[in-house]
Motif scaffolding. Structure first.
Motif, PDB file in Angstrom:
ATOM      1  N   SER A 254      50.716  20.824  38.748  1.00 35.23           N
ATOM      2  CA  SER A 254      49.913  21.553  37.759  1.00 35.23           C
ATOM      3  C   SER A 254      49.621  22.947  38.300  1.00 35.23           C
ATOM      4  CB  SER A 254      48.600  20.823  37.457  1.00 35.23           C
ATOM      5  OG  SER A 254      47.734  20.836  38.575  1.00 35.23           O
ATOM      6  N   ALA A 255      49.582  23.918  37.394  1.00 33.61           N
ATOM      7  CA  ALA A 255      49.244  25.293  37.787  1.00 33.61           C
ATOM      8  C   ALA A 255      47.805  25.361  38.290  1.00 33.61           C
ATOM      9  CB  ALA A 255      49.450  26.238  36.611  1.00 33.61           C
ATOM     10  N   LEU A 256      46.943  24.484  37.773  1.00 33.69           N
ATOM     11  CA  LEU A 256      45.558  24.445  38.233  1.00 33.69           C
ATOM     12  C   LEU A 256      45.505  24.138  39.728  1.00 33.69           C
ATOM     13  CD1 LEU A 256      42.457  24.334  37.669  1.00 33.69           C
ATOM     14  CD2 LEU A 256      42.764  21.865  37.320  1.00 33.69           C
ATOM     15  N   ASN A 257      46.135  23.047  40.150  1.00 29.07           N
ATOM     16  CA  ASN A 257      46.115  22.699  41.567  1.00 29.07           C
ATOM     17  C   ASN A 257      46.828  23.745  42.418  1.00 29.07           C
ATOM     18  OD1 ASN A 257      44.681  20.409  41.024  1.00 29.07           O
ATOM     19  ND2 ASN A 257      46.255  18.962  41.661  1.00 29.07           N
ATOM     20  N   LEU A 258      47.907  24.302  41.888  1.00 27.24           N
ATOM     21  CA  LEU A 258      48.618  25.363  42.598  1.00 27.24           C
ATOM     22  C   LEU A 258      47.648  26.462  43.008  1.00 27.24           C
ATOM     23  CD1 LEU A 258      51.221  27.081  43.349  1.00 27.24           C
ATOM     24  CD2 LEU A 258      51.088  27.914  40.987  1.00 27.24           C
ATOM     25  N   TYR A 259      46.838  26.924  42.079  1.00 24.18           N
ATOM     26  CA  TYR A 259      45.909  28.022  42.341  1.00 24.18           C
ATOM     27  C   TYR A 259      44.695  27.559  43.146  1.00 24.18           C
ATOM     28  CZ  TYR A 259      42.431  31.651  41.382  1.00 24.18           C
ATOM     29  OH  TYR A 259      41.461  32.622  41.506  1.00 24.18           O
ATOM     30  N   GLN A 260      44.064  26.477  42.717  1.00 29.48           N
ATOM     31  CA  GLN A 260      42.843  26.017  43.377  1.00 29.48           C
ATOM     32  C   GLN A 260      43.072  25.698  44.847  1.00 29.48           C
ATOM     33  OE1 GLN A 260      40.622  26.947  41.093  1.00 29.48           O
ATOM     34  NE2 GLN A 260      39.626  25.002  40.657  1.00 29.48           N
ATOM     35  N   LEU A 261      44.165  24.982  45.122  1.00 30.01           N
ATOM     36  CA  LEU A 261      44.413  24.557  46.499  1.00 30.01           C
ATOM     37  C   LEU A 261      44.918  25.703  47.367  1.00 30.01           C
ATOM     38  CD1 LEU A 261      45.876  21.027  45.765  1.00 30.01           C
ATOM     39  CD2 LEU A 261      43.602  21.593  46.652  1.00 30.01           C
ATOM     40  N   SER A 262      45.480  26.755  46.756  1.00 31.50           N
ATOM     41  CA  SER A 262      45.813  27.937  47.560  1.00 31.50           C
ATOM     42  C   SER A 262      44.535  28.563  48.104  1.00 31.50           C
ATOM     43  CB  SER A 262      46.603  28.953  46.727  1.00 31.50           C
ATOM     44  OG  SER A 262      45.787  29.611  45.766  1.00 31.50           O
ATOM     45  N   LEU A 263      43.468  28.568  47.309  1.00 33.62           N
ATOM     46  CA  LEU A 263      42.188  29.104  47.759  1.00 33.62           C
ATOM     47  C   LEU A 263      41.559  28.217  48.826  1.00 33.62           C
ATOM     48  CD1 LEU A 263      40.725  30.113  44.272  1.00 33.62           C
ATOM     49  CD2 LEU A 263      41.693  31.639  45.979  1.00 33.62           C
ATOM     50  N   LEU A 264      41.604  26.912  48.610  1.00 31.92           N
ATOM     51  CA  LEU A 264      40.967  25.997  49.558  1.00 31.92           C
ATOM     52  C   LEU A 264      41.746  25.912  50.863  1.00 31.92           C
ATOM     53  CD1 LEU A 264      39.953  23.289  46.948  1.00 31.92           C
ATOM     54  CD2 LEU A 264      38.452  24.901  48.131  1.00 31.92           C
ATOM     55  N   ALA A 265      43.081  26.026  50.789  1.00 30.79           N
ATOM     56  CA  ALA A 265      43.870  26.083  52.022  1.00 30.79           C
ATOM     57  C   ALA A 265      43.528  27.355  52.799  1.00 30.79           C
ATOM     58  CB  ALA A 265      45.358  26.032  51.700  1.00 30.79           C
ATOM     59  N   SER A 266      43.295  28.453  52.099  1.00 26.04           N
ATOM     60  CA  SER A 266      42.906  29.703  52.764  1.00 26.04           C
ATOM     61  C   SER A 266      41.532  29.597  53.390  1.00 26.04           C
ATOM     62  CB  SER A 266      42.925  30.860  51.764  1.00 26.04           C
ATOM     63  OG  SER A 266      44.222  31.074  51.255  1.00 26.04           O
ATOM     64  N   LEU A 267      40.636  28.867  52.731  1.00 28.47           N
ATOM     65  CA  LEU A 267      39.279  28.696  53.265  1.00 28.47           C
ATOM     66  C   LEU A 267      39.307  27.985  54.615  1.00 28.47           C
ATOM     67  CD1 LEU A 267      36.220  29.077  52.671  1.00 28.47           C
ATOM     68  CD2 LEU A 267      36.271  26.793  51.613  1.00 28.47           C
ATOM     69  N   SER A 268      40.344  27.201  54.880  1.00 29.89           N
ATOM     70  CA  SER A 268      40.420  26.470  56.150  1.00 29.89           C
ATOM     71  C   SER A 268      40.522  27.408  57.345  1.00 29.89           C
ATOM     72  CB  SER A 268      41.616  25.509  56.140  1.00 29.89           C
ATOM     73  OG  SER A 268      42.844  26.216  56.160  1.00 29.89           O
ATOM     74  N   TYR A 269      40.870  28.680  57.134  1.00 30.71           N
ATOM     75  CA  TYR A 269      40.911  29.655  58.218  1.00 30.71           C
ATOM     76  C   TYR A 269      39.514  30.148  58.584  1.00 30.71           C
ATOM     77  CZ  TYR A 269      46.007  30.085  57.892  1.00 30.71           C
ATOM     78  OH  TYR A 269      47.355  29.827  57.909  1.00 30.71           O
ATOM     79  N   SER A 270      38.534  29.910  57.744  1.00 32.98           N
ATOM     80  CA  SER A 270      37.168  30.354  58.004  1.00 32.98           C
ATOM     81  C   SER A 270      36.443  29.354  58.905  1.00 32.98           C
ATOM     82  CB  SER A 270      36.391  30.501  56.688  1.00 32.98           C
ATOM     83  OG  SER A 270      36.977  31.461  55.850  1.00 32.98           O
ATOM     84  N   ASN A 271      35.351  29.802  59.493  1.00 31.12           N
ATOM     85  CA  ASN A 271      34.506  28.906  60.275  1.00 31.12           C
ATOM     86  C   ASN A 271      33.712  28.003  59.349  1.00 31.12           C
ATOM     87  OD1 ASN A 271      35.294  30.002  62.775  1.00 31.12           O
ATOM     88  ND2 ASN A 271      33.826  31.686  62.529  1.00 31.12           N
TER      89      ASN A 271
END
Length: 709
Positions: free
Chosen positions: A211-228
């Motif tokens: 789904s395009a929804l998960n494509l976008y949402q999980l790109s953000l959450l995967a990026s958040l994993s770089y934060s503390n």
């Protein structure tokens, strides 16, 4: 108003005469519209200045009056436990680890809604005009245990917290600095507007289909994993913790979303706002950050030493500072339907070394062999994940995501969870992931639902090469090793390494490939190639449309090194994911196809031109056989393969030009939510998501984001 003191003379120098009775107090709990019905029937408790308790029940309008209490202010609490039959509340209240003190007041507040869509306070509550005093209160103001509740919100009419201490200083009993409640003044009617207890949570589809929804949402959450994680204090908290650092995992889930604030930062250097699509849910259904309360949970006590538990220990894994650690980082959180796990990609020096550790080792949790560096990282975090699931898994869907190295670790983790005796239902999205295992591993993991994103010419998915199976410390005698250290630290061996047996490395999952389309000026859009998608096969395309080899047409690997910017999340993967979501939304709304005529014409003829040039070059090489037959044959063979791939790409493009979408294609299971349209409209109202043109153009990365890359 000054607090009345006893009017009778003192019996002695230290003890006053008995305080006087005769005063009254009335109050009403209302929602933001002034309606008291949501709080009808709630049991309340008033404590007066002599510690006398007055109990009662709010009437059908949320109103109560207590007469003839002792003079002075009274403290109001509404703290009776929830006794209903809702399964979610009962589970939270009775779970073995960190059971929550959920009150009937909390449940009622979760069922109310904000008048304003942004959750900010309203200033003209009708109940205010009928009251002597008016307060904005929150559930945490009125209950005994509140560590699991959101932080206080800004308010123009907060309760007078100083009066709680004043009540203990009146002389009518011992001082009580921990007295709880909202203080009401005597001979006055007080209206208390209770803030709705709602939260935002990122919308996600539980469907295994892309789904395009998960494509976008999980790109953000995967990026958040770089934060503390962002917890303060980081270690050994005494009585409370907070999450002030924005962006951070704790700030997003424990602060902003819990407080009904739409946050958009996932990277500290990010300047372009990428808002997740949020759904408005009862607070207890948010992605949870566990409470910290040493008075309620003995494992939170500071004297526990290294065994002390706090939110960062439960939700955040980072062994980078541990001697001998793997420098792996991930976060985990959950709600009643989903457990979310995000794994960080390459960042630190240890990651660089691990990326090169291409020796294949047995994947003990399943079949086949895995890349040793990635497998060691997976093993480092597996116990952390297991402990969390043992405590908080209750049949939820498990969604795992990761970028780069994090994608490879996430792949091993997801397959291990899928094979677990608990039979977890796992869905995996990865971005720019290298190969994690060999062909046997890939075949054994065929039932794992995995959507693998590759952006344009991102080089990292090309490593480790299929032929690699060599330890980083093994050097082939007499052979010069050529390598390039890319910006993310993936040490890429171009020549000199050879396989030492076993099956070749292969990619797992359904490939989804972003192709950029450039227009005049700086405008740019993206077409998502989906070679394994059922919708394309159903378009009655020829067999040539199906995926041949590992990836769609891409540049040679060495040339990809110059496209390293395609690997980064904030400047590349996130904008392309956003553009794909907007494109699919527009396609569905207008009834048009995924690829517009403008794009089709430009891309099709560009591919045709490229193919013609390659055919011309092939003819030149065929004429050059007499000078260097072996070299010319090799180059001609490569050109013919490239010509074939270009032809396949044109046919894929042709298929996309007929493809139409449904809401389920875009949002998956999230499209079935009763408030789905409201949630999408809220996201669309953001100026960053308003696109006037037919194509969803990719936002241009700012200078700071490019410098970060």
């Amino acid at each position: 108003m000054p607090v009345k003191k006893p009017t009778q003379p003192l019996l002695n120098e230290t003890k006053p005469a008995c305080p006087l009775r005769g005063t009254w107090v009335s109050f009403q709990l209302v929602d933001e519209s002034g309606d008291g019905k949501p709080y009808a029937g709630l049991a309340y408790k008033l404590v007066d200045s002599t510690e006398q308790i007055h109990e009662g029940v709010l009437d059908a309008e949320g109103f109560a009056k207590v007469e003839n209490h002792y003079e002075g202010p009274v403290a109001l609490t509404i703290d009776s436990a929830y006794k209903g039959d809702d399964k979610n509340y009962k589970l939270l209240m009775t779970r073995a680890n960190y059971p929550l003190r959920i009150t009937e007041l909390q449940v009622r507040a979760e069922k109310t809604r904000f008048v304003r869509e942004d959750g900010l306070r309203v200033n003209n509550n009708p109940a205010k005009a009928k009251a002597d005093q008016f307060f904005h209160v929150e559930v945490r103001d009125l209950v005994e245990k509140f560590a699991h509740l959101p932080p206080f919100s800004k308010s123009a009419h907060p309760p007078n917290y100083n009066l709680l201490k004043v009540m203990g200083d009146l002389g009518f009993g011992p001082e009580k600095p921990e007295l709880r409640g909202v203080v009401l003044l005597p001979d006055k009617h007080t209206a208390l507007e209770v803030r709705p207890l709602r939260a935002f949570r990122p919308m996600l589809s539980k469907d295994n289909n892309f789904s395009a929804l998960n494509l976008y949402q999980l790109s953000l959450l995967a990026s958040l994993s770089y934060s503390n994680f962002g917890q303060e204090p980081v270690e050994n908290p005494i009585d409370k913790v907070s999450f002030p650092l924005d962006p951070s995992v704790g700030y997003m889930f424990g602060n902003s979303l819990a407080s009904f604030i739409e946050t958009w930062k996932v990277n500290k250097d990010q300047t372009t706002a990428y808002y997740p699509l949020y759904e408005d849910v009862p607070y207890s259904k948010r992605f949870e950050i566990l409470p910290f309360d040493p008075t309620l949970y003995k494992q939170n006590k500071p004297d526990s030493g290294v065994k002390q538990e706090h939110p960062a220990k439960w939700h955040f894994f980072d062994d980078g500072k541990i001697k001998g650690g793997s420098d792996t980082q991930a976060f985990i959180t959950h709600h009643d339907e989903i457990i979310l796990i995000a794994v960080r990609g390459t960042l630190e020096g240890a990651d660089f070394i691990r990326d090169t550790d291409a020796e294949q080792v047995p994947f003990v949790e399943g079949v086949g062999k895995a890349h040793q560096g990635f497998y060691n990282a997976f093993k480092a975090m597996s116990e952390f994940i297991k402990v969390y699931l043992d405590q908080f898994y209750a049949g939820q869907k498990i969604i795992v995501c990761g970028h780069s190295l994090g994608g490879a670790i996430a792949t091993l983790l997801a397959e291990a969870l899928r094979r677990d005796p608990n039979e977890y239902d796992v869905l995996l999205y990865t971005y720019g992931s290298p190969r994690a295992g060999d062909a046997d591993f890939v075949n054994g993991a065929a039932e794992l639902a995995h959507h693998r994103m590759v952006n344009n010419n991102d080089p990292i998915p090309s490593v480790p090469a299929p032929w690699m199976n060599t330890r980083k410390r093994i050097w082939v005698p007499g052979v010069i090793i050529s390598f390039v250290t890319a910006p993310l630290g993936a040490l890429i061996f171009a020549v000199g390494l050879s396989r030492t047996g076993g099956a070749p490395y292969e990619h797992h999952g359904n490939l989804h490939h972003f192709m950029p389309v450039h227009f005049k000026g700086r405008e740019q859009s993206a077409v998502l190639w989906d070679p394994g998608c059922d919708s394309i096969e159903e378009a009655a395309c020829t067999k040539a449309l199906k995926k041949f080899g590992d990836l769609p047409d891409r540049d040679a690997f060495v040339r990809q090194l110059f496209q390293m910017g395609d690997h980064f999340m904030v400047p590349s993967y996130i904008p392309y994911a956003w553009a794909t979501l907007r494109r699919w939304q527009q396609t569905q709304e207008s009834g048009t196809t995924v690829v517009t005529k403008t794009e089709y014409d430009q891309v099709y003829y560009q591919l045709q031109e490229m193919q013609d040039r390659l055919k011309t070059k092939e003819a030149e090489l065929n004429n050059a056989f007499q000078y260097d037959r072996q070299a010319s044959q090799r180059e001609a063979s490569l050109l013919r393969a490239e010509i074939g791939r270009l032809n396949t790409a044109r046919q894929r493009l042709h298929a996309l030009s007929f493809l139409k979408l449904t809401p389920e294609d875009i949002y998956g299971s999230a499209s079935q939510s009763p408030e789905h349209k409201i949630n999408v409209d809220r996201w669309m109202a953001k100026k960053e998501n308003t696109v006037e043109v037919q194509l969803a153009m990719i936002p241009q990365a700012s200078g700071s984001e490019l410098r970060t890359a």
